[in-house]
Design an enzyme around this catalytic site. Structure first.
Site, PDB file in Angstrom:
ATOM      1  N   ASP A  75       0.826  -1.211   0.000  1.00  0.00           N
ATOM      2  CA  ASP A  75       0.000   0.000   0.000  1.00  0.00           C
ATOM      3  C   ASP A  75       0.858   1.258   0.000  1.00  0.00           C
ATOM      4  O   ASP A  75       2.048   1.229   0.340  1.00  0.00           O
ATOM      5  CB  ASP A  75      -0.937   0.007   1.207  1.00  0.00           C
ATOM      6  N   GLU A 129       0.058  -1.146   5.636  1.00  0.00           N
ATOM      7  CA  GLU A 129       1.094  -0.715   6.579  1.00  0.00           C
ATOM      8  C   GLU A 129       0.959   0.761   6.897  1.00  0.00           C
ATOM      9  O   GLU A 129       1.192   1.184   8.039  1.00  0.00           O
ATOM     10  CB  GLU A 129       2.475  -1.010   5.980  1.00  0.00           C
TER      11      GLU A 129
END
Length: 397
Positions: free
Chosen positions: A75, A168
């Site tokens: 991400d 994350e």
């Protein structure tokens, strides 16, 4: 430039996380990159590669000796979109301003570290998105290292475990991480900046929300009656130490930071974060909030004030110090590649902090990328390629 094309291909896939989502992962589009990685991992000989129900990619390559884990996250950050990312290569950077577009300029006046990369090749954005080197560069480094062993089957390597995590950037990358599925003795995250850094000290972190319900009446009739919830929160904020914000904090100092303040005169909410390398100092920050709120309650007995504090992650240093194997392996590999290793304090969080607490000691290494989380992000190709060599040597027997 072959290896950089792998990164550029990943960077063009939109994988931005969403901190308002209730799904796992927070955005379905993260799986677009994860699915591609599973396909490519299988093509590189990691036949068991798969995505679990939480969007985490796991894969293994059998070898000899230690089981070494490598992690990066798919991400990207929330501050700037990564949609329609258009990476551009600047060959032999000359130290002059880089005009990303008509509005945005990447300048050494604003980012002096750029001057350290004169003569190097850079990858930059077109100014309309972030680059996503945090952490698609980490993914590409790991994948390029695996490709080396696929193309050189006679070269022996350790048992290699790989995990690519979602979310994350919103602190949820490790929420459903499975140590058994990872199956590693120790690991590293490839999720940093400077390639000479082996980082294993990060903030202890907590979030705090303060809810205020004031006394709402017509302002024209408010004499000695109306108690404005927003003004109460303003008093609370004014009671925090004014010199302990991110603007003031030095490299080894923590801070308090206001993320948002929303509401009306009748009810309002403040959302903030607390950070400190020292757990005791973090607890002191939490105690100060409770003390300030207690005093406000005494001063304004007709209002209600509630505090919600959540611990987010811990400093991984105590865990890494008990098992220095990944740090020693990284040091050896950096030195072999002509890089003098150093350790700095991570002024943020990392999935490796939670992995370490769970029992998988996981310090962090760099990618050669800088100015993360914004449109001025850039990657130094020579440093990125050097990190591929470092990771290859960490995997090699």
């Amino acid at each position: 430039m072959k290896n950089i094309q792998r990164f550029i291909r990943y960077a063009q896939i939109d994988t931005q996380a969403d901190d308002t989502s209730t799904t796992i992962p927070s955005t379905e589009k993260q799986k677009n990159l994860s699915s591609l990685l599973v396909k490519e991992l299988k093509e590189l000989g990691l036949a068991d590669a798969y995505i679990d129900e939480y969007g985490v990619v796991y894969a293994h390559l059998s070898g000899e000796g230690d089981r070494v884990g490598f992690n990066a996250h798919v991400d990207t950050a929330l501050e700037v979109t990564d949609a329609n990312c258009q990476p551009t290569i600047i060959e032999k950077y000359d130290g002059k301003d880089i005009h990303l577009n008509d509005k945005y300029v990447l300048s050494a006046k604003q980012f002096p570290d750029l001057l350290k990369h004169i003569g190097k090749d850079l990858v930059v954005t077109n100014g309309e998105s972030l680059l996503g080197a945090d952490d698609k560069a980490g993914i590409a480094i790991i994948m390029s290292a695996l490709e080396y062993f696929y193309k050189n089957p006679s070269i022996k390597h350790k048992n290699i475990s790989v995990a690519f995590t979602p979310d994350e950037e919103i602190g949820l990358g490790s929420a459903h991480f499975d140590l058994a599925k990872m199956s590693a003795d120790y690991a590293v995250t490839i999720d940093g900046s400077h390639i000479d850094c082996i980082d294993y000290e990060n903030f202890n972190a907590a979030s705090a929300k303060i809810f205020v319900r004031g006394v709402a009446v017509h302002p024209g009739e408010g004499k000695n009656t109306l108690i404005n919830a927003i003004l109460i929160l303003n008093e609370i904020i004014s009671s925090f130490p004014s010199n302990e914000t991110p603007f003031d904090a030095n490299e080894d100092e923590g801070y308090w930071h206001i993320n948002s303040l929303n509401g009306t005169s009748e009810s309002a909410e403040l959302d903030m974060i607390l950070r400190d390398f020292d757990e005791l100092k973090l607890q002191q920050r939490i105690s100060l909030i409770n003390e300030i709120v207690g005093n406000i309650k005494k001063e304004y007995p007709k209002i209600s004030v509630d505090v919600e504090i959540k611990k987010q992650y811990e400093n991984m240093k105590p865990y890494v110090e008990k098992d220095p194997r990944p740090v020693e392996l990284a040091k050896k590999s950096l030195l072999k590649n002509g890089i003098t290793p150093r350790s700095t304090k991570i002024r943020g969080g990392t999935d490796g902090a939670t992995f370490s607490k769970m029992g998988l000691v996981t310090p962090n290494l760099g990618t050669g990328s800088y100015n993360h989380h914004g449109r001025y992000e850039y990657l130094v190709i020579q440093e990125y390629e050097k990190m591929i060599d470092v990771v290859i040597d960490m995997m090699r027997l």
